[in-house]
Design an enzyme around this catalytic site. Structure first.
Site, mmCIF file in Angstrom:
data_model
loop_
_atom_site.group_PDB
_atom_site.id
_atom_site.type_symbol
_atom_site.label_atom_id
_atom_site.label_comp_id
_atom_site.label_asym_id
_atom_site.label_seq_id
_atom_site.Cartn_x
_atom_site.Cartn_y
_atom_site.Cartn_z
ATOM 1 N N CYS A 2 0.826 -1.206 0.000
ATOM 2 C CA CYS A 2 0.000 0.000 0.000
ATOM 3 C C CYS A 2 0.863 1.261 0.000
ATOM 4 O O CYS A 2 1.861 1.337 0.713
ATOM 5 C CB CYS A 2 -0.947 0.068 1.189
ATOM 6 N N ARG A 27 4.064 0.023 -4.715
ATOM 7 C CA ARG A 27 3.858 -0.553 -3.382
ATOM 8 C C ARG A 27 2.595 -1.403 -3.305
ATOM 9 O O ARG A 27 2.362 -2.093 -2.314
ATOM 10 C CB ARG A 27 3.767 0.567 -2.337
ATOM 11 N N TRP A 75 -2.575 -2.847 -1.730
ATOM 12 C CA TRP A 75 -2.270 -4.281 -1.870
ATOM 13 C C TRP A 75 -3.168 -4.967 -0.849
ATOM 14 O O TRP A 75 -2.990 -4.803 0.360
ATOM 15 C CB TRP A 75 -0.787 -4.537 -1.569
ATOM 16 N N ASN A 101 -2.408 1.579 5.736
ATOM 17 C CA ASN A 101 -1.499 0.508 5.323
ATOM 18 C C ASN A 101 -1.264 -0.346 6.559
ATOM 19 O O ASN A 101 -1.014 0.186 7.631
ATOM 20 C CB ASN A 101 -0.176 1.122 4.838
ATOM 21 N N GLY A 102 -1.341 -1.672 6.406
ATOM 22 C CA GLY A 102 -1.075 -2.540 7.550
ATOM 23 C C GLY A 102 -2.280 -3.388 7.886
ATOM 24 O O GLY A 102 -3.202 -3.535 7.079
ATOM 25 N N GLU A 484 18.541 -16.884 -7.162
ATOM 26 C CA GLU A 484 18.069 -15.551 -7.522
ATOM 27 C C GLU A 484 17.549 -15.523 -8.971
ATOM 28 O O GLU A 484 16.524 -14.914 -9.270
ATOM 29 C CB GLU A 484 19.201 -14.525 -7.308
ATOM 30 N N LYS A 488 13.704 -14.519 -10.055
ATOM 31 C CA LYS A 488 13.381 -13.483 -11.031
ATOM 32 C C LYS A 488 12.394 -14.018 -12.073
ATOM 33 O O LYS A 488 11.445 -13.351 -12.450
ATOM 34 C CB LYS A 488 14.657 -12.983 -11.736
ATOM 35 N N GLU A 491 8.841 -14.586 -10.483
ATOM 36 C CA GLU A 491 8.038 -13.413 -10.145
ATOM 37 C C GLU A 491 7.679 -12.574 -11.366
ATOM 38 O O GLU A 491 6.684 -11.858 -11.344
ATOM 39 C CB GLU A 491 8.680 -12.568 -9.037
ATOM 40 N N HIS A 507 20.865 -36.158 -6.014
ATOM 41 C CA HIS A 507 20.070 -36.491 -4.817
ATOM 42 C C HIS A 507 18.584 -36.231 -5.055
ATOM 43 O O HIS A 507 17.819 -36.160 -4.109
ATOM 44 C CB HIS A 507 20.583 -35.689 -3.626
ATOM 45 N N LYS A 609 6.114 -4.097 -3.762
ATOM 46 C CA LYS A 609 7.538 -3.875 -3.574
ATOM 47 C C LYS A 609 7.989 -4.142 -2.149
ATOM 48 O O LYS A 609 9.017 -4.736 -1.901
ATOM 49 C CB LYS A 609 7.868 -2.438 -3.984
HETATM 50 O O1 M6R Z 1 12.950 -4.686 0.882
HETATM 51 P P1 M6R Z 1 13.528 -6.042 1.182
HETATM 52 O O2 M6R Z 1 14.889 -6.200 0.613
HETATM 53 O O3 M6R Z 1 13.475 -6.398 2.623
HETATM 54 O O4 M6R Z 1 12.570 -7.049 0.411
HETATM 55 C C1 M6R Z 1 12.743 -8.430 0.493
HETATM 56 C C2 M6R Z 1 11.928 -9.150 -0.541
HETATM 57 O O5 M6R Z 1 10.572 -8.893 -0.369
HETATM 58 C C3 M6R Z 1 12.330 -8.774 -1.973
HETATM 59 O O6 M6R Z 1 13.678 -8.991 -2.203
HETATM 60 C C4 M6R Z 1 11.506 -9.567 -2.994
HETATM 61 O O7 M6R Z 1 11.848 -10.920 -2.930
HETATM 62 C C5 M6R Z 1 11.688 -9.018 -4.406
HETATM 63 N N1 M6R Z 1 10.429 -9.011 -5.091
HETATM 64 C C6 M6R Z 1 12.623 -9.817 -5.220
HETATM 65 O O8 M6R Z 1 12.770 -9.347 -6.516
#
Ligand code: M6R
Length: 614
Positions: A2, A27, A75, A101-102, A484, A488, A491, A507, A609
């Site tokens: 949010c 956000r 969100w 927000n929250g 990683e 990517k 997501e 394994h 985000k």
């Molecule tokens: O703001 P932060 O680094 O604490 O966020 C952690 C994760 O939410 C963030 O890295 C998330 O996995 C991203 N969408 C990855 O691209």
């Protein structure tokens, strides 16, 4: 999660608020809304879906003129993302509006209480109870600031609330507990935002707020109190990036822009880290060398991409300092019973500095008297404020939901931390540390080389339209890079993707290999012969079973050629620094494949985000 905006000044609030929401849309983008103080009441509009829907609605039917407003991009937590659940929410008589927000954890109890008193609540949200409670207070003659203090004392959970009262149109009042909120300080106008992007177009002067604080903004000034009404003060700071950093600047996506900014971001994160005698210095660290010398164990906590940066850090810290390092997901760390002492250093890595799990984890650590060091990209955010020390990364604002330059600069900060510990503990000679720092200084140019060759990766990505599954293999520091790369792709392209340590293949994971399955393999530099050769065996094993191997290997490594269906060249760099170059083609691959599939890479589905709720 949010985005929240508040404004009081002399400009038309609708424009200021909607523009602020555009910059905060990353956000959360399930729905959006705006409310303005007008003629003793509240004028509002809200729409499910992306902000464009709200923009269209207020363009077709503009709200009345007003210089006081609030806005929200959502969100969803409580209730589906539809028009009714979108914020703002209004009180019973419609004179007061709230955005939030929250999560208000005791909302069911409060809702029952309101309903028993005859209130009809229209939405499924927890927010609406706050609107009714606040309006009840102001209707009884309480000013909005006092009303906010009283209501907040009754709320449990994490929240940022921003409210305006149509009958008191010269102020906006907000409160925060475990959820982000900053104040923008203007001339004859003031702002509120979930982060500074909300008002960066108007001012770069900001005020950081503490926990459990209420802030009132008017044209003339800003007043901060605790929930109990005690006067308090925020911490003023200057934002060192400007509007262009928060704009796409000619790029089609923020993510694409942020990938291309990585050489600069890495260079900025390295800037000014050596003193005149060449010794490493970490000015913002706030932990003394004496305290660092006592550290006998490090636990790194983080989430998502930041967690994978932490996994790379483990290899570097243990290698250079011989201090044992554990890396743990913040969400797991909190709910077990970790063994912490005053000589344990907890390192919290977070781009946003607001991730709820990471924040709660550092609180847990501090209660147990461990020192906490934050690695963070966001000045004024909660995690560095609640830590004993901080290393800021200097990536500039990261707006694409997928972390890219945030990750690379986290890696840089982790290397710097490792080298600094080696320096103060004397586990490496000064010239060895200096050599690695020199190698780090060369990394922006190496990253640029990878970016310059991006067309090859883009073409490869486009060949994979229709692919349903992709595996990533790595070893040593290349293993977290594989994880990683898979994250990517998941997501952004919504494709099944998994990263494995190549040594684990036999394994279990090798059973997944079938004819034509793309497997991206991160080949360690040849200097580490054992690792390199073992990786080669893994690649041969998957290829023998029909996998299509896409290998990332350093320039001049010919041994890989017979086993690679596709070969992406990486610059020659030391093994521990290889993640800085190896992850870049994986970012490019995911971004290009997702955009070719027609996805919005800046705002992938279901994500936001900054994850400020558990
Ligand atoms: O703001 P932060 O680094 O604490 O966020 C952690 C994760 O939410 C963030 O890295 C998330 O996995 C991203 N969408 C990855 O691209």
């Amino acid at each position: 999660m949010c985005g929240i905006v508040g404004y009081v000044g002399s400009k038309q609030a609708q424009g200021v608020v909607v523009e602020g929401l555009r910059r905060l849309e990353y956000r959360g983008y399930d729905s959006a809304g705006v409310a303005l103080a007008h003629d003793g009441t509240v004028a509002w509009n809200k729409r499910a879906g992306k902000l464009a829907n709200l923009e269209k609605a207020v363009e077709e039917t503009p709200l009345p003129e007003s210089t006081t407003g609030i806005g929200h991009t959502r969100w969803a937590t409580h209730g589906a993302p539809n028009d009714v659940n979108a914020h703002p929410h209004l009180g019973r008589a419609g004179r007061l509006a709230v955005v939030h927000n929250g999560i208000i954890e005791n909302f069911a109890q409060l809702r029952a209480e309101l309903e028993a008193a005859g209130h009809e609540l229209l939405s499924e949200t927890d927010t609406e109870v706050a609107a009714h409670l606040l309006e009840q207070e102001v209707a009884a003659g309480t000013d909005l600031t006092t009303a906010m203090q009283r209501v907040c004392r009754r709320l449990e959970g994490a929240f940022t609330l921003v409210a305006l009262d149509g009958q008191d149109p010269e102020r906006v009042v907000a409160a925060r507990r475990n959820s982000p909120l900053v104040v923008g300080l203007g001339e004859g106008e003031n702002f509120l935002g979930s982060d500074v992007a909300a008002f960066i177009e108007h001012t770069r002067e900001a005020l950081e707020l503490g926990q459990d604080q209420v802030v009132t903004i008017t044209r003339e000034g800003v007043e901060v109190t605790g929930f109990d009404g005690t006067p308090a003060e925020g911490v003023r700071y200057h934002v060192d990036w400007d509007l262009t950093a928060a704009e796409k600047d000619g790029h089609d996506w923020f993510m694409r822009k942020e990938i291309l900014e990585q050489p600069r971001a890495v260079a900025d994160s390295l800037l000014g880290r050596r003193d005149a005698s060449g010794l490493l210095q970490l000015d913002e660290m706030r932990l003394s060398d004496g305290e660092l010398r006592e550290i006998d164990k490090i636990i790194i906590i983080a989430a998502g991409t930041s967690f994978y940066a932490g996994m790379v850090a483990k290899y570097a810290i243990e290698h250079w300092t011989r201090v044992p390092v554990e890396v743990e997901l913040a969400s797991e760390f909190r709910y077990r019973d970790p063994i912490l002492t005053h000589s344990t250093l907890v390192v919290a890595i977070s781009q946003s500095g607001e991730t709820a799990d990471t924040l709660q984890a550092i609180r847990h650590a501090r209660v147990q008297r461990s020192k906490v060091l934050a690695i963070c990209n966001t000045n004024g955010s909660t995690i560095p404020r609640e830590s004993d020390g901080v290393i800021y990364t200097h990536a500039g604002p990261e707006i694409g939901v997928a972390s890219t330059k945030g990750y690379l600069t986290q890696l840089v900060a982790c290397y710097l931390l490792a080298l600094y510990l080696a320096q103060v503990k004397g586990t490496r000679f000064g010239d060895e540390i200096g050599e690695v720092l020199d190698q780090l200084d060369e990394m922006p140019a190496h990253i640029q080389t990878v970016l310059d060759a991006r067309e090859q990766v883009h073409a490869l990505a486009r060949q994979h339209l229709g692919t349903r599954s992709v595996l990533f293999l790595g070893r040593h520091a290349g293993y977290p890079v594989a994880l990683e790369g898979a994250l990517k792709l998941k997501e952004l392209a919504y494709i099944h993707a998994e990263g494995f340590a190549a040594g684990e293949l036999k394994h279990g994971p090798i059973a997944l290999i079938e004819e034509g399955l793309p497997v991206l393999c991160i080949v360690p530099p040849r200097g580490r012969d054992q690792l390199h050769d073992k990786m080669l065996s893994g690649i041969q094993e998957v290829r023998a079973r029909g996998a299509r191997t896409i290998c990332l290997a350093e320039e001049g490594d010919d041994s890989i050629e017979p086993y690679a269906d596709e070969l992406i060249r990486l610059p020659r760099v030391p093994v521990l620094l290889q993640p800085l170059v190896a992850v870049v083609p994986l970012q490019l691959f995911a971004c290009e494949l997702a955009t070719a599939m027609g996805h919005d890479v800046d705002q992938p589905r279901n994500l936001a985000k900054s994850v400020t709720v558990e």
